[in-house]
Design an enzyme around this catalytic site. Structure first.
Site, PDB file in Angstrom:
ATOM      1  N   THR A 181       0.846  -1.190   0.000  1.00  0.00           N
ATOM      2  CA  THR A 181       0.000   0.000   0.000  1.00  0.00           C
ATOM      3  C   THR A 181       0.879   1.236   0.000  1.00  0.00           C
ATOM      4  OG1 THR A 181      -1.868  -1.070   1.112  1.00  0.00           O
ATOM      5  CG2 THR A 181      -1.784   1.317   1.226  1.00  0.00           C
ATOM      6  N   PHE A 183       1.137   5.131   0.714  1.00  0.00           N
ATOM      7  CA  PHE A 183       0.507   6.164   1.533  1.00  0.00           C
ATOM      8  C   PHE A 183       1.074   7.533   1.150  1.00  0.00           C
ATOM      9  CE2 PHE A 183       0.039   2.300   3.897  1.00  0.00           C
ATOM     10  CZ  PHE A 183      -1.133   2.415   4.628  1.00  0.00           C
TER      11      PHE A 183
END
Length: 291
Positions: A181, A183
């Site tokens: 992921t 960010f």
């Protein structure tokens, strides 16, 4: 500029969405080591916390290598006036958690965020577990711990297991080991872009309707040998003349260049000549790590 790992962030308050043990908390602490990570209930609450000066920074997910873009945060970037000042990549390693004394064969259901459930779909199917969606991963761990459930597990991080006193029944239950992921790090003010190190720039713009307009927009980068790393479109919800204008989009682009570089400056100036609107969301150091 000093390297992130050598800087003192102990006085920095950094907002994230979720409860302690969330992957967003891990991202905040990777982005700003030793910071005070501040949990917020919703994505919008995170943006507001920075704007109202309740915190200094925010760290929010923008895309996952398996699940794709987090569209809500793209929309919130446009609605609010915060600046992207960095990015951080976090490897997502889901664990199957349960209360102590509960065995794998005791479980009938598993709780977690819908993306986490989707990322572990095949493994959970083999285990014969019913999937139930919840608001977030760590919140699921907190829920089964507080209610001392004996037939329900949670998908969350190993950190969440420690925080809520749960037992790890299985590690790395995601279907693909490549589960990253990305960010974004947000602040009230932009950072000064630099040359000489990997930088990324994020922009958002709209175009007038017509053939080849998007092709022209992308050409301002390719003609200058600037690498495009991400393109995302989101509906333009502006109401004009009393009706909702459909099939008109905001385009978000990430490209590998610093706004300190002449090529990037010229590309954006060129795009401004025919874009109906344009905003630079941030020019910031790239995170080249994948852990």
């Amino acid at each position: 500029m000093p390297h992130q790992s050598t800087m003192d962030f102990s006085q920095l308050r950094v907002a994230y969405q979720g409860v302690p043990g969330a992957y967003s908390q891990l991202a905040a602490e990777k982005a700003y080591p030793n910071c005070e990570a501040v949990p917020c209930e919703q994505f919008e609450t995170v943006f507001e916390a920075v704007e109202k000066r309740l915190v200094d920074r925010a760290v929010l997910p923008i895309e996952n290598s398996l699940g794709g873009s987090i569209h809500r945060n793209y929309d919130l970037l446009l609605r609010h006036r915060l600046h992207i000042v960095g990015e951080v990549n976090v490897r997502i390693r889901h664990c199957l958690l349960a209360n102590h004394g509960v065995k794998l064969e005791d479980l009938k259901r598993v709780l977690s965020h819908p993306q986490a459930l989707a990322q572990c779909e095949n493994r959970l199917a083999k285990l014969g577990l019913i999937r139930e969606a919840a608001d977030d991963t760590a919140g699921s761990a907190e829920y089964i711990a507080n209610h001392q459930l004996k037939d329900v597990g949670a998908l969350a991080s190993a950190t969440a297991a420690k925080i809520y006193g749960l037992h790890v029944l299985a590690e790395d239950v995601q279907d693909s080991p490549y589960n990253i992921t990305r960010f974004m790090m947000l602040a009230r003010k932009p950072i000064v872009p630099m040359s000489g190190r990997p930088f990324k720039t994020s922009i958002v713009f709209t175009l007038n309707e017509g053939p080849g307009e998007l092709f022209k927009a992308l050409a301002v980068l390719s003609l200058r040998q600037i690498n495009l790393t991400k393109i995302e479109s989101r509906p333009n919800r502006d109401v004009k003349n009393g009706s909702l204008k459909c099939f008109n989009y905001f385009f978000y682009l990430d490209f590998e260049a610093s706004m300190a570089d002449e090529a990037a400056q010229n590309a954006v100036k060129n795009l401004e000549e025919f874009a109906s609107s344009l905003r630079v969301l941030g020019s910031y150091p790239s995170d080249v790590s994948m852990t």
